[in-house]
Design a protein around this motif. Structure first.
Motif, PDB file in Angstrom:
ATOM      1  N   ASP A 132       0.825  -1.210   0.000  1.00  0.00           N
ATOM      2  CA  ASP A 132       0.000   0.000   0.000  1.00  0.00           C
ATOM      3  C   ASP A 132       0.860   1.261   0.000  1.00  0.00           C
ATOM      4  O   ASP A 132       0.522   2.247  -0.668  1.00  0.00           O
ATOM      5  N   LEU A 133       1.950   1.229   0.751  1.00  0.00           N
ATOM      6  CA  LEU A 133       2.836   2.392   0.808  1.00  0.00           C
ATOM      7  C   LEU A 133       3.456   2.673  -0.559  1.00  0.00           C
ATOM      8  O   LEU A 133       3.501   3.825  -1.008  1.00  0.00           O
ATOM      9  N   VAL A 134       3.935   1.625  -1.230  1.00  0.00           N
ATOM     10  CA  VAL A 134       4.520   1.820  -2.558  1.00  0.00           C
ATOM     11  C   VAL A 134       3.465   2.329  -3.527  1.00  0.00           C
ATOM     12  O   VAL A 134       3.748   3.182  -4.381  1.00  0.00           O
ATOM     13  N   ASP A 135       2.248   1.826  -3.426  1.00  0.00           N
ATOM     14  CA  ASP A 135       1.133   2.349  -4.235  1.00  0.00           C
ATOM     15  C   ASP A 135       0.982   3.859  -4.038  1.00  0.00           C
ATOM     16  O   ASP A 135       0.866   4.623  -4.999  1.00  0.00           O
ATOM     17  N   ASP A 136       0.952   4.288  -2.787  1.00  0.00           N
ATOM     18  CA  ASP A 136       0.759   5.703  -2.478  1.00  0.00           C
ATOM     19  C   ASP A 136       1.917   6.553  -3.004  1.00  0.00           C
ATOM     20  O   ASP A 136       1.704   7.643  -3.545  1.00  0.00           O
ATOM     21  N   LEU A 137       3.146   6.066  -2.824  1.00  0.00           N
ATOM     22  CA  LEU A 137       4.305   6.827  -3.292  1.00  0.00           C
ATOM     23  C   LEU A 137       4.298   6.953  -4.811  1.00  0.00           C
ATOM     24  O   LEU A 137       4.608   8.015  -5.362  1.00  0.00           O
ATOM     25  N   TYR A 138       3.931   5.876  -5.489  1.00  0.00           N
ATOM     26  CA  TYR A 138       3.870   5.917  -6.943  1.00  0.00           C
ATOM     27  C   TYR A 138       2.764   6.861  -7.404  1.00  0.00           C
ATOM     28  O   TYR A 138       2.925   7.627  -8.352  1.00  0.00           O
ATOM     29  N   LEU A 139       1.620   6.825  -6.720  1.00  0.00           N
ATOM     30  CA  LEU A 139       0.512   7.710  -7.059  1.00  0.00           C
ATOM     31  C   LEU A 139       0.898   9.174  -6.871  1.00  0.00           C
ATOM     32  O   LEU A 139       0.602  10.020  -7.717  1.00  0.00           O
ATOM     33  N   VAL A 140       1.573   9.485  -5.764  1.00  0.00           N
ATOM     34  CA  VAL A 140       1.969  10.870  -5.493  1.00  0.00           C
ATOM     35  C   VAL A 140       2.900  11.388  -6.584  1.00  0.00           C
ATOM     36  O   VAL A 140       2.756  12.513  -7.063  1.00  0.00           O
ATOM     37  N   MET A 141       3.856  10.559  -6.989  1.00  0.00           N
ATOM     38  CA  MET A 141       4.822  11.015  -7.984  1.00  0.00           C
ATOM     39  C   MET A 141       4.182  11.206  -9.352  1.00  0.00           C
ATOM     40  O   MET A 141       4.475  12.179 -10.054  1.00  0.00           O
ATOM     41  N   LYS A 142       3.314  10.282  -9.757  1.00  0.00           N
ATOM     42  CA  LYS A 142       2.725  10.360 -11.082  1.00  0.00           C
ATOM     43  C   LYS A 142       1.521  11.298 -11.138  1.00  0.00           C
ATOM     44  O   LYS A 142       1.397  12.116 -12.042  1.00  0.00           O
ATOM     45  N   THR A 143       0.624  11.188 -10.177  1.00  0.00           N
ATOM     46  CA  THR A 143      -0.613  11.962 -10.216  1.00  0.00           C
ATOM     47  C   THR A 143      -0.400  13.419  -9.804  1.00  0.00           C
ATOM     48  O   THR A 143      -1.018  14.312 -10.363  1.00  0.00           O
ATOM     49  N   TYR A 144       0.461  13.633  -8.838  1.00  0.00           N
ATOM     50  CA  TYR A 144       0.676  14.988  -8.332  1.00  0.00           C
ATOM     51  C   TYR A 144       1.935  15.618  -8.929  1.00  0.00           C
ATOM     52  O   TYR A 144       1.862  16.606  -9.658  1.00  0.00           O
ATOM     53  N   ARG A 145       3.098  15.053  -8.610  1.00  0.00           N
ATOM     54  CA  ARG A 145       4.354  15.689  -9.023  1.00  0.00           C
ATOM     55  C   ARG A 145       4.472  15.829 -10.542  1.00  0.00           C
ATOM     56  O   ARG A 145       4.687  16.929 -11.067  1.00  0.00           O
ATOM     57  N   ASP A 146       4.342  14.705 -11.258  1.00  0.00           N
ATOM     58  CA  ASP A 146       4.527  14.748 -12.708  1.00  0.00           C
ATOM     59  C   ASP A 146       3.443  15.556 -13.398  1.00  0.00           C
ATOM     60  O   ASP A 146       3.703  16.246 -14.392  1.00  0.00           O
ATOM     61  N   ALA A 147       2.209  15.481 -12.889  1.00  0.00           N
ATOM     62  CA  ALA A 147       1.122  16.260 -13.496  1.00  0.00           C
ATOM     63  C   ALA A 147       1.345  17.756 -13.305  1.00  0.00           C
ATOM     64  O   ALA A 147       1.133  18.547 -14.225  1.00  0.00           O
ATOM     65  N   MET A 148       1.781  18.167 -12.122  1.00  0.00           N
ATOM     66  CA  MET A 148       2.023  19.594 -11.875  1.00  0.00           C
ATOM     67  C   MET A 148       3.216  20.102 -12.679  1.00  0.00           C
ATOM     68  O   MET A 148       3.256  21.259 -13.075  1.00  0.00           O
ATOM     69  N   ARG A 149       4.174  19.207 -12.913  1.00  0.00           N
ATOM     70  CA  ARG A 149       5.302  19.598 -13.772  1.00  0.00           C
ATOM     71  C   ARG A 149       4.838  19.748 -15.218  1.00  0.00           C
ATOM     72  O   ARG A 149       5.210  20.706 -15.911  1.00  0.00           O
ATOM     73  N   SER A 150       4.008  18.824 -15.686  1.00  0.00           N
ATOM     74  CA  SER A 150       3.502  18.869 -17.055  1.00  0.00           C
ATOM     75  C   SER A 150       2.630  20.098 -17.289  1.00  0.00           C
ATOM     76  O   SER A 150       2.695  20.738 -18.335  1.00  0.00           O
ATOM     77  N   LEU A 151       1.819  20.438 -16.291  1.00  0.00           N
ATOM     78  CA  LEU A 151       0.945  21.600 -16.397  1.00  0.00           C
ATOM     79  C   LEU A 151       1.657  22.913 -16.093  1.00  0.00           C
ATOM     80  O   LEU A 151       1.059  23.982 -16.215  1.00  0.00           O
ATOM     81  N   GLN A 152       2.925  22.806 -15.668  1.00  0.00           N
ATOM     82  CA  GLN A 152       3.735  23.989 -15.323  1.00  0.00           C
ATOM     83  C   GLN A 152       3.081  24.816 -14.221  1.00  0.00           C
ATOM     84  O   GLN A 152       3.126  26.043 -14.218  1.00  0.00           O
ATOM     85  N   ILE A 153       2.457  24.106 -13.288  1.00  0.00           N
ATOM     86  CA  ILE A 153       1.855  24.785 -12.143  1.00  0.00           C
ATOM     87  C   ILE A 153       2.934  25.210 -11.157  1.00  0.00           C
ATOM     88  O   ILE A 153       2.842  26.277 -10.536  1.00  0.00           O
ATOM     89  N   LEU A 154       3.956  24.370 -10.984  1.00  0.00           N
ATOM     90  CA  LEU A 154       5.078  24.673 -10.103  1.00  0.00           C
ATOM     91  C   LEU A 154       6.378  24.484 -10.861  1.00  0.00           C
ATOM     92  O   LEU A 154       6.452  23.715 -11.831  1.00  0.00           O
ATOM     93  N   THR A 155       7.418  25.168 -10.412  1.00  0.00           N
ATOM     94  CA  THR A 155       8.737  25.024 -11.029  1.00  0.00           C
ATOM     95  C   THR A 155       9.397  23.741 -10.541  1.00  0.00           C
ATOM     96  O   THR A 155       8.987  23.147  -9.533  1.00  0.00           O
TER      97      THR A 155
END
Length: 455
Positions: A132-155
């Motif tokens: 479950d922990l690895v699931d959450d970490l993978y979700l955070v990186m792909k759904t949040y971090r990578d999406a915000m980078r793609s959308l250029q919401i944060l530097t």
């Protein structure tokens, strides 16, 4: 890279395998985008209509990007976001709490004793928690971090601060999942885990120290960026989507720290069901001791970082407030908001050697703490509990802390140093909070006097 016959972790970190599908199966949503020319925010009620579950999380970034309707202005060319409207309630994705006995085939648990079954359940709880922990970490990186980078919401710099060393954390926890999976026999039972834990724990310390010491800076920056409408809009969409389980981003970012402090208890549960003549008896006992040392070291290093963070944000009105002890503090015993007798909010920092009372202010869009009056060294501090209903005479504004009508849950802190005539009358929100503060103050004073006696 193949780790075991049931659960595999390729080098790129993608999840596959029969075992993972069995323990983490999610129904795929039906996607109906309608006419391509009419893909507006009015038709997108929730990310639930377009997001795949965690097993397809690599596409979530693109899905979020499609869900956020951007338009370019005819003159400036800048991107704008349509105002976010909270969609109708959608079913929240929840995790099932499975038992080990539910995952094994046949009646394997029948010939086992009650104690042996408890041991297998405890081992499975550890294993499933890691999955479950690895699931959450993978979700955070792909759904949040990578999406915000793609959308250029944060530097990239802001993303590095907020998400820290999540990638390294995911890697070491994937390794533990692989090793635990290898120990699982064909019949579903696990014979031993002690050697696996002793091999894995030395990898944990530095990775967790790096991540946890960065959390305060991450939380501060995240709270600051939430004031940005684009960031806030993105995070609200995520919370209202089933994959988030109604948790905000910080809940996910704090999962590793919460997991770390649970390991001693998880190991103890396995130890309880381990026979005295089993090899795991010694190995798990050593693992518990090692884990407690790791938690202690992470707490110590995190405390030092926290002290430095707050001290760096102190703003002094005059040189008399710059007590030399402040710069040497590495342990913050307690910090929080109390009130003066006039109701002014005061941010109080009780360090190991000195008490600093401040007021929160903003300078150049940056929050900082303005030191209020002179700090009081703990070794010269006296504590006085103010009985409920007692009233003191009013004084000047600068004497607001030590004079004026009192309210409930009050106590007084003063200096016994004749060269420092300083006192504060502070009030907590309730009686329980007051008792906690009094206990911490008394403990700090007692420790300081013991140290002075030893010297």
């Amino acid at each position: 890279m193949v780790c075991g016959t049931r659960l595999c972790f390729p080098t790129k970190g993608k999840w596959h395998g029969e075992s993972y599908a069995r323990w983490n199966s999610y129904p795929l949503p039906v996607i109906n985008m309608g006419n391509k020319r009419n893909r507006s925010m009015v038709r997108v009620g929730s990310l639930a209509n377009i997001l795949s579950p965690v097993s397809s999380v690599k596409k979530v970034g693109q899905a979020i990007q499609r869900s956020m309707s951007f338009s370019k202005g005819s003159h400036s060319g800048s991107m704008t976001i349509k105002p976010y409207c909270k969609p109708p309630a959608t079913p929240t994705k929840r995790r099932d709490n499975k038992l080990w006995s539910e995952t094994v085939q046949g009646n394997i648990n029948e010939p086992l004793t009650k104690n042996e079954i408890k041991r297998q359940e405890a081992i499975f709880e550890l294993f499933q928690g890691e999955v479950d922990l690895v699931d959450d970490l993978y979700l955070v990186m792909k759904t949040y971090r990578d999406a915000m980078r793609s959308l250029q919401i944060l530097t990239d710099q802001e993303l590095n601060i907020i998400f820290g060393s999540l990638e390294e954390l995911r890697m070491i926890h994937e390794e533990l999942v692989c090793d635990l999976q290898k120990q699982r026999g064909n019949n579903g039972a696990t014979e031993e885990v002690g050697k696996v834990l002793l091999k894995w724990l030395p990898l944990v310390t530095e990775v967790y120290v790096t991540y946890c010491t960065n959390q305060l800076a991450a939380k501060t920056l995240l709270d600051e960026k939430k004031q940005d409408s684009k960031v806030n809009d993105f995070l609200e969409r995520c919370i209202e989507s089933p994959f988030s389980r109604k948790l905000d981003l910080w809940n996910f970012l704090d999962v590793p720290r919460s997991r770390l402090v649970k390991y001693p208890l998880l190991f103890k549960n396995i130890l309880k069901g381990t026979p005295s003549d089993h090899e795991d008896k010694i190995n798990i006992t050593l693992a518990i001791k090692m884990c407690k040392e790791i938690v202690s070291e992470v707490d110590r290093r995190t405390g030092e970082t926290k002290c430095k963070h707050f001290i760096d944000t102190f703003e002094y009105l005059d040189d008399r407030q710059r007590n030399h002890l402040i710069a040497y503090q590495k342990n913050l015993l307690c910090g929080g908001v109390l009130k003066s007798t006039k109701g002014t909010k005061l941010h109080v920092f009780l360090f190991e050697d000195i008490l600093v009372v401040t007021r929160l202010i903003t300078r150049n869009n940056r929050k900082c703490y303005q030191v209020y009056r002179q700090p009081i060294p703990v070794r010269t501090m006296a504590l006085e509990d103010i009985p409920e209903g007692e009233v003191r005479r009013s004084g000047s504004f600068r004497g607001a802390l030590s004079h004026g009508p009192s309210v409930k849950c009050g106590f007084k802190v003063r200096s016994t140093d004749p060269n420092l005539s300083q006192s504060f009358t502070l009030h907590s929100s309730d009686e329980h909070d007051k008792k906690q503060w009094l206990q911490l103050f008394r403990s700090a004073i007692r420790r300081a006097r013991q140290d002075e006696t030893c010297v």
